[in-house]
Design an enzyme around this catalytic site. Sequence first.
Site, PDB file in Angstrom:
ATOM      1  N   GLY A  96       2.394   2.112  10.754  1.00  0.00           N
ATOM      2  CA  GLY A  96       3.267   3.273  10.593  1.00  0.00           C
ATOM      3  C   GLY A  96       3.958   3.708  11.870  1.00  0.00           C
ATOM      4  O   GLY A  96       4.541   4.792  11.932  1.00  0.00           O
ATOM      5  N   GLU A 136      -5.178  -5.410  10.699  1.00  0.00           N
ATOM      6  CA  GLU A 136      -4.164  -4.380  10.898  1.00  0.00           C
ATOM      7  C   GLU A 136      -4.449  -3.633  12.199  1.00  0.00           C
ATOM      8  O   GLU A 136      -5.280  -2.702  12.211  1.00  0.00           O
ATOM      9  CB  GLU A 136      -4.192  -3.382   9.734  1.00  0.00           C
ATOM     10  CG  GLU A 136      -3.923  -4.016   8.387  1.00  0.00           C
ATOM     11  CD  GLU A 136      -3.426  -2.965   7.399  1.00  0.00           C
ATOM     12  OE1 GLU A 136      -2.264  -3.056   7.002  1.00  0.00           O
ATOM     13  OE2 GLU A 136      -4.199  -2.061   7.067  1.00  0.00           O
ATOM     14  N   HIS A 153      -9.502   0.671   5.010  1.00  0.00           N
ATOM     15  CA  HIS A 153      -8.177   0.812   5.610  1.00  0.00           C
ATOM     16  C   HIS A 153      -8.290   1.711   6.843  1.00  0.00           C
ATOM     17  O   HIS A 153      -9.104   2.629   6.879  1.00  0.00           O
ATOM     18  CB  HIS A 153      -7.190   1.407   4.592  1.00  0.00           C
ATOM     19  CG  HIS A 153      -5.790   1.427   5.102  1.00  0.00           C
ATOM     20  ND1 HIS A 153      -5.322   2.430   5.923  1.00  0.00           N
ATOM     21  CD2 HIS A 153      -4.761   0.562   4.930  1.00  0.00           C
ATOM     22  CE1 HIS A 153      -4.056   2.170   6.228  1.00  0.00           C
ATOM     23  NE2 HIS A 153      -3.696   1.041   5.646  1.00  0.00           N
ATOM     24  N   SER A 166       3.536  -2.256  10.354  1.00  0.00           N
ATOM     25  CA  SER A 166       5.000  -2.202  10.476  1.00  0.00           C
ATOM     26  C   SER A 166       5.674  -3.519  10.085  1.00  0.00           C
ATOM     27  O   SER A 166       6.634  -3.949  10.732  1.00  0.00           O
ATOM     28  CB  SER A 166       5.411  -1.767  11.882  1.00  0.00           C
ATOM     29  OG  SER A 166       4.920  -0.467  12.148  1.00  0.00           O
ATOM     30  N   GLU A 190      -6.740   4.182   7.891  1.00  0.00           N
ATOM     31  CA  GLU A 190      -6.667   5.633   7.662  1.00  0.00           C
ATOM     32  C   GLU A 190      -7.978   6.159   7.074  1.00  0.00           C
ATOM     33  O   GLU A 190      -8.342   7.310   7.287  1.00  0.00           O
ATOM     34  CB  GLU A 190      -5.451   5.951   6.774  1.00  0.00           C
ATOM     35  CG  GLU A 190      -4.161   5.809   7.573  1.00  0.00           C
ATOM     36  CD  GLU A 190      -3.010   5.176   6.833  1.00  0.00           C
ATOM     37  OE1 GLU A 190      -2.975   5.223   5.602  1.00  0.00           O
ATOM     38  OE2 GLU A 190      -2.121   4.612   7.522  1.00  0.00           O
ATOM     39  N   LYS A 213       0.020   4.293  -0.219  1.00  0.00           N
ATOM     40  CA  LYS A 213      -0.657   5.451   0.398  1.00  0.00           C
ATOM     41  C   LYS A 213      -0.492   6.703  -0.466  1.00  0.00           C
ATOM     42  O   LYS A 213      -0.467   6.609  -1.690  1.00  0.00           O
ATOM     43  CB  LYS A 213      -0.134   5.672   1.823  1.00  0.00           C
ATOM     44  CG  LYS A 213      -0.137   4.399   2.661  1.00  0.00           C
ATOM     45  CD  LYS A 213       0.041   4.651   4.124  1.00  0.00           C
ATOM     46  CE  LYS A 213       0.231   3.332   4.835  1.00  0.00           C
ATOM     47  NZ  LYS A 213       0.035   3.423   6.264  1.00  0.00           N
ATOM     48  N   ASN A 231       0.860  -1.194   0.000  1.00  0.00           N
ATOM     49  CA  ASN A 231       0.000   0.000   0.000  1.00  0.00           C
ATOM     50  C   ASN A 231       0.893   1.239   0.000  1.00  0.00           C
ATOM     51  O   ASN A 231       1.521   1.559   1.001  1.00  0.00           O
ATOM     52  CB  ASN A 231      -0.888  -0.038   1.261  1.00  0.00           C
ATOM     53  CG  ASN A 231      -1.716   1.220   1.415  1.00  0.00           C
ATOM     54  OD1 ASN A 231      -1.866   2.004   0.476  1.00  0.00           O
ATOM     55  ND2 ASN A 231      -2.265   1.411   2.604  1.00  0.00           N
TER      56      ASN A 231
END
Length: 253
Positions: free
Chosen positions: A175, A169, A97, A215, A99, A11, A9
């Site tokens: 991140g 996730e 996702h 991560s 985010e 992003k 991904n």
Amino acid sequence: MRKPFVAGNWKMNTDGNSSVSLAKAIACGSSNIVGRSVSVAVFPPFNYLTSVFKALNKSNIALGAQDFYFEPDGAFTGEISVAMLKDVGCNYALCGHSERRHVIGETDELINKKVDAAISGGILPILCVGELLDERKASQTNKVITRQIKKGLAGLNAEKISAVTIAYEPVWAIGTGLTATPQQAQDAHKLIRNLLAEIYEARLSEEIRILYGGSVKPENTAELMQQQDVDGVLVGGASLKADSFLSIIQAAV
Ligand code: PEP
């Protein structure tokens, strides 16, 4: 039985040149194993999908989108439809996702509409689920994952569910450099597989791939992949460098 799946991904990163060179380097460095021993997909920003599709050329690497809207067309300024994704060569799309859930504010109900629209339009959805740090600390992890899975897949019959990949996730690991321990990942993946068996049937739950994301790096991939219910990885930061993404692909096989 379940072929490992590595998804990158990107992003809101890369530009016109770097997206194409990254795609070419990944395709070139993984041509001996992609398709046969491992499935690989990359998820560039929307505006680079066409050029990345061309750069992937005859490789077996699939193209995916990071998001889309569930309506087929119309007055939805700024949005992209499933048919538009298909038109530029996408096979996959992320749905929900973290985010999108926590920065943009997407709800389980909206994500469910996206999962359904993707399948109906011929795109394979990757439904992302995962708990916040406060939810883990409050022992709410299983409750949150159960809600996200049940609401995210609501109304989908067995035929449709076979098109879905799930990505677990934990939000606190995305991140941040923090990774779930292999046991924490396995526990969440087992919970998800049991839920799938409960909603659908055991045979189907054994076929669906469940990826871990948060991560993921070359150094922790093999250990995560050794877990019985971890079928692949969804990679953010480490998918932006060809070397590290290629090492993750190798470690996932
Ligand atoms: C992600 O983007 O889904 C992700 C897991 O990011 P990172 O690997 O950077 O934590």
